[in-house]
Design a protein around this motif. Structure first.
Motif, PDB file in Angstrom:
ATOM      1  N   SER A   7     -74.296  34.613  42.430  1.00  0.00           N
ATOM      2  CA  SER A   7     -73.007  34.006  42.405  1.00  0.00           C
ATOM      3  C   SER A   7     -73.121  33.035  43.669  1.00  0.00           C
ATOM      4  O   SER A   7     -73.866  32.854  44.456  1.00  0.00           O
ATOM      5  N   GLY A   8     -72.168  31.898  43.654  1.00  0.00           N
ATOM      6  CA  GLY A   8     -71.713  31.082  44.485  1.00  0.00           C
ATOM      7  C   GLY A   8     -72.517  29.707  44.102  1.00  0.00           C
ATOM      8  O   GLY A   8     -72.766  29.536  42.763  1.00  0.00           O
ATOM      9  N   LYS A   9     -72.212  28.578  44.856  1.00  0.00           N
ATOM     10  CA  LYS A   9     -72.754  27.250  44.600  1.00  0.00           C
ATOM     11  C   LYS A   9     -74.293  27.416  44.136  1.00  0.00           C
ATOM     12  O   LYS A   9     -74.739  26.199  43.373  1.00  0.00           O
ATOM     13  N   ASP A  10     -75.058  28.175  44.624  1.00  0.00           N
ATOM     14  CA  ASP A  10     -76.530  27.977  44.350  1.00  0.00           C
ATOM     15  C   ASP A  10     -76.850  28.922  42.967  1.00  0.00           C
ATOM     16  O   ASP A  10     -78.221  29.572  43.053  1.00  0.00           O
ATOM     17  N   LYS A  11     -75.969  29.817  42.410  1.00  0.00           N
ATOM     18  CA  LYS A  11     -76.148  30.769  41.302  1.00  0.00           C
ATOM     19  C   LYS A  11     -77.289  30.113  40.453  1.00  0.00           C
ATOM     20  O   LYS A  11     -77.369  29.124  39.895  1.00  0.00           O
TER      21      LYS A  11
ATOM     22  N   ASN B 120     -78.678  27.698  49.781  1.00  0.00           N
ATOM     23  CA  ASN B 120     -77.379  27.617  50.872  1.00  0.00           C
ATOM     24  C   ASN B 120     -77.728  27.046  51.986  1.00  0.00           C
ATOM     25  O   ASN B 120     -77.700  27.355  52.863  1.00  0.00           O
TER      26      ASN B 120
END
Length: 106
Positions: free
Chosen positions: A16-20, A42
């Motif tokens: 999950s997150g911006k680098d999914k 990240n």
């Protein structure tokens, strides 16, 4: 203390997150903080003023720690995220990928 399911050198996938969806190798594990540093994932930036040690100044980019719950070990067979369980093989405790049953080196 229980054995860690994610260790330095493991291949992991970001959940999950911006680098999914990105994957990388674990560079550092911080179990007390519940964080990991993954190579190439990240990326954070710090704007630095010029100093005597660094007269140029500029932007420093580095891999920031991320929550260990945001990453999963990549399955050795297909590289997709998998959970990890422990099994006894030849009198040794080894980590095994739940999806494929493959032993995780490390």
């Amino acid at each position: 203390m229980a054995s860690a399911k994610i260790k330095k050198g493991d291949s992991v996938v970001v959940l999950s997150g911006k680098d999914k969806g990105k994957s990388g190798t674990v560079a550092k594990v911080m179990p007390k903080e519940g964080k990991v540093v993954v190579e190439g994932v990240n990326i954070a930036a710090r704007h630095r003023k010029p100093t005597q040690q660094n007269p140029q100044g500029g932007i420093d980019r580095f891999e920031a720690p991320m929550s260990i719950s945001k990453v999963a070990v990549a399955d050795p067979k297909d590289g997709k995220p998998t959970r990890v369980r422990f099994e006894e093989k030849d009198g040794k405790k080894v980590r095994v990928a739940v999806k494929s049953g493959e032993t995780i080196d490390g």
